[in-house]
Design an enzyme around this catalytic site. Structure first.
Site, PDB file in Angstrom:
ATOM      1  N   GLU A  95       0.927  -1.354  -0.021  1.00 11.15           N
ATOM      2  CA  GLU A  95       0.464  -0.003   0.062  1.00 11.15           C
ATOM      3  C   GLU A  95       0.832   1.387   0.172  1.00 11.15           C
ATOM      4  OE1 GLU A  95      -3.183  -1.621   2.831  1.00 11.15           O
ATOM      5  OE2 GLU A  95      -2.314  -0.463   3.945  1.00 11.15           O
ATOM      6  N   CYS A 108       3.444   8.769   1.810  1.00  2.00           N
ATOM      7  CA  CYS A 108       3.449   7.348   2.217  1.00  2.00           C
ATOM      8  C   CYS A 108       3.977   6.594   1.825  1.00  2.00           C
ATOM      9  CB  CYS A 108       2.414   7.659   3.678  1.00  2.00           C
ATOM     10  SG  CYS A 108       2.441   6.478   4.329  1.00  2.00           S
ATOM     11  N   CYS A 115       4.838  -7.133   7.848  1.00  2.00           N
ATOM     12  CA  CYS A 115       6.261  -6.090   8.821  1.00  2.00           C
ATOM     13  C   CYS A 115       5.901  -7.540  10.160  1.00  2.00           C
ATOM     14  CB  CYS A 115       5.007  -5.545   9.408  1.00  2.00           C
ATOM     15  SG  CYS A 115       6.407  -3.676  10.526  1.00  2.00           S
ATOM     16  N   CYS A 119       3.480  -4.476  16.340  1.00  2.80           N
ATOM     17  CA  CYS A 119       3.067  -3.060  16.936  1.00  2.80           C
ATOM     18  C   CYS A 119       0.964  -3.995  16.981  1.00  2.80           C
ATOM     19  CB  CYS A 119       2.690  -2.177  16.440  1.00  2.80           C
ATOM     20  SG  CYS A 119       4.666  -2.057  16.046  1.00  2.80           S
ATOM     21  N   CYS A 122      -1.774  -2.150  14.980  1.00  3.58           N
ATOM     22  CA  CYS A 122      -1.406  -1.622  13.436  1.00  3.58           C
ATOM     23  C   CYS A 122      -1.999  -3.561  12.673  1.00  3.58           C
ATOM     24  CB  CYS A 122       0.683  -1.819  13.128  1.00  3.58           C
ATOM     25  SG  CYS A 122       0.758  -1.597  11.202  1.00  3.58           S
ATOM     26  N   GLY A 162       5.547  -1.668   6.718  1.00  2.00           N
ATOM     27  CA  GLY A 162       7.344  -2.434   7.349  1.00  2.00           C
ATOM     28  C   GLY A 162       7.614  -1.299   8.071  1.00  2.00           C
ATOM     29  N   GLU A 163       8.620  -2.099   8.395  1.00  2.00           N
ATOM     30  CA  GLU A 163       9.838  -1.056   9.670  1.00  2.00           C
ATOM     31  C   GLU A 163      11.253  -1.083   8.770  1.00  2.00           C
ATOM     32  OE1 GLU A 163       9.861   0.077  12.745  1.00  2.00           O
ATOM     33  OE2 GLU A 163      12.635   0.442  11.193  1.00  2.00           O
ATOM     34  N   SER A 194      10.842   6.548   9.176  1.00  2.00           N
ATOM     35  CA  SER A 194      10.053   6.450  10.518  1.00  2.00           C
ATOM     36  C   SER A 194      10.259   5.059  11.456  1.00  2.00           C
ATOM     37  CB  SER A 194       8.476   6.558   9.949  1.00  2.00           C
ATOM     38  OG  SER A 194       7.787   6.257  11.693  1.00  2.00           O
ATOM     39  N   SER A 217       8.542   6.257  16.554  1.00  2.00           N
ATOM     40  CA  SER A 217       7.534   5.960  17.036  1.00  2.00           C
ATOM     41  C   SER A 217       7.176   5.463  18.308  1.00  2.00           C
ATOM     42  CB  SER A 217       6.876   4.687  16.101  1.00  2.00           C
ATOM     43  OG  SER A 217       6.307   5.124  15.236  1.00  2.00           O
ATOM     44  N   LEU A 218       6.740   6.612  19.484  1.00  2.00           N
ATOM     45  CA  LEU A 218       7.135   6.423  20.902  1.00  2.00           C
ATOM     46  C   LEU A 218       5.824   6.005  21.306  1.00  2.00           C
ATOM     47  CD1 LEU A 218       8.580   9.345  22.843  1.00  2.00           C
ATOM     48  CD2 LEU A 218       9.778   6.939  22.232  1.00  2.00           C
ATOM     49  N   ASN A 293      -5.493   4.439  14.207  1.00  2.00           N
ATOM     50  CA  ASN A 293      -6.589   4.216  13.526  1.00  2.00           C
ATOM     51  C   ASN A 293      -6.971   2.778  13.567  1.00  2.00           C
ATOM     52  OD1 ASN A 293      -8.088   3.656  11.293  1.00  2.00           O
ATOM     53  ND2 ASN A 293      -7.158   5.069  10.065  1.00  2.00           N
ATOM     54  N   CYS A 335      -1.823   1.882   7.967  1.00  6.29           N
ATOM     55  CA  CYS A 335      -0.860   0.961   7.351  1.00  6.29           C
ATOM     56  C   CYS A 335      -1.649  -0.972   7.018  1.00  6.29           C
ATOM     57  CB  CYS A 335       0.271   1.053   7.337  1.00  6.29           C
ATOM     58  SG  CYS A 335       0.952   0.477   8.448  1.00  6.29           S
TER      59      CYS A 335
HETATM   60  S1  SF4 Z   1       3.565  -0.064  13.211  1.00  3.05           S
HETATM   61 FE1  SF4 Z   1       4.771   0.301  11.527  1.00  3.05          FE
HETATM   62  S2  SF4 Z   1       7.235  -1.066  12.515  1.00  3.05           S
HETATM   63 FE2  SF4 Z   1       4.542  -1.617  14.167  1.00  3.05          FE
HETATM   64  S3  SF4 Z   1       4.047  -3.749  12.920  1.00  3.05           S
HETATM   65 FE3  SF4 Z   1       2.912  -1.749  11.558  1.00  3.05          FE
HETATM   66  S4  SF4 Z   1       4.517  -0.981   9.933  1.00  3.05           S
HETATM   67 FE4  SF4 Z   1       5.207  -2.722  11.707  1.00  3.05          FE
END
Ligand code: SF4
Length: 346
Positions: A95, A108, A115, A119, A122, A162-163, A194, A217-218, A293, A335
């Site tokens: 995406e 973006c 990923c 998290c 997410c 993704g990270e 990010s 991202s804290l 979100n 995402c």
């Molecule tokens: S927020 Fe970012 S780092 Fe965390 S699982 Fe989703 S895509 Fe991966």
């Protein structure tokens, strides 16, 4: 069997030059091709009118300029945030999103298919990691959106699937291509990497003096909550992450952006706001507060009153706070959500 034609976006300037020399064309063709791809944003070799017809045909038979298929696109009726779901050559999907905010146009982009970091809020995290993107696939997202966007991008952020720090080389290579002065010449400091807090990547960015901006991202004001919502915090504890952030700002003389996703009942209290201020004290930074979100009912945004109150508390301490509008809320712009919806519909 379908023949696989190489994407021209896979080639760096030296490889393009070698290709032209190999087919008996002068070196300067390389710069012409590079300009056409990245500056003019041509989507078809027939647009390269500086080349002879036979050269255009040769390029068409040797390379593809675009490799993605657009599977789905959704536009928010409220703010015109547009989300794209692409299918790549091997069938994997990713995406990308365009966010229009006044004069600011943010692209973006994704760095991985899925990923590995899981998290909790997410949708992409639920997919696990399927594979890293190549730098050409990262660049192609921008080129594809550039052709479809109402306005050219003013900002590019690695905040899609993704990270980025786990695909560091491709992410930096793509950023280098996008900012190459002879090509798209995108402003380096307007490209933001990010991360969810991969300390090794932050240190590497600082040590290499990368010209790109950094966001972290804290999402939690203490180790316990952070571990609950971001399991990667077990490997990279909050205190060490903040040390790395301090080191980064000292070494690069750059400001960091901290992202803080507000999740109702999880990280939104007055004590949380105070803890956030304490944690980031002395670090040149901006804090972006983002109402969550998520498609998971456990991670929902607080009420507008709570959001504004949290904002005021943190803002009292002279931090720059940006509460983003709930851009794309209506089109599942967080995402991984469009991907998940597409899979469900199949
Ligand atoms: S927020 Fe970012 S780092 Fe965390 S699982 Fe989703 S895509 Fe991966």
């Amino acid at each position: 069997m379908e023949s696989v034609i190489q994407s021209v976006l896979d080639l760096n300037p030296e490889q393009i030059e070698a290709y032209f020399l190999n087919i008996g064309e002068p070196k300067f063709r390389s710069a012409q091709l590079w300009k056409g791809i990245y500056s003019a944003g041509y989507t078809d070799f027939s647009q390269f009118t500086v080349f002879t017809k036979s050269l255009r045909e040769k390029l068409t038979s040797d390379f593809s300029l675009r490799t993605f298929t657009l599977l789905d696109t959704t536009t928010s009726p409220v703010d015109e945030t547009v989300k794209f779901l692409w299918q790549m050559k091997d069938g994997y999907k990713i995406e990308s999103v365009i966010i229009y905010e006044g004069k600011r146009v943010t692209f973006c982009i994704s760095s991985q298919v899925g990923c590995p970091l899981d998290c909790k809020f997410c949708a992409t995290g639920k997919m696990g990691l399927l594979r890293n993107l190549t730098y050409a696939e990262i660049v192609e997202q921008v080129m594809q959106m550039k052709a479809l966007s109402k306005y050219p991008p003013t900002n590019i952020v690695y905040m899609g699937m993704g990270e980025p720090m786990l695909n560091y080389d491709a992410v930096m290579q793509a950023a280098d291509i996008l900012s190459e002065p002879e090509g798209m010449a995108f402003s380096r400091k307007k490209i933001t990497i990010s991360t969810s807090g991969i300390i090794t990547g932050i240190n590497r960015m600082a040590d290499e003096d990368q010209p790109y901006s950094l966001a972290i991202s804290l999402n939690a004001p203490n180790q316990k909550t952070r571990e609950e919502v971001m399991p990667i915090a077990r490997k990279y504890p909050l205190n060490e992450l903040l040390q790395a952030a301090r080191r980064y700002t000292k070494k690069t003389k750059k400001r960091i952006t901290f992202e803080y996703v507000l999740m109702d009942g999880i990280n939104t209290s007055d004590a949380d706001a105070q803890a956030l201020i304490e944690l980031t004290r002395g670090i040149p930074c901006r804090i972006n507060i983002i109402p969550c979100n998520s498609d998971d009912p456990r991670y929902q945004p607080p009420s507008d009153t709570v959001i504004q109150h949290f904002d005021r508390l943190v803002n009292k301490n002279h931090r720059t706070i940006t509460i983003r509008n709930r851009k794309g809320w209506e089109i599942q712009a967080a995402c991984g959500q469009l991907y998940a919806a597409n899979e469900k519909n199949k």
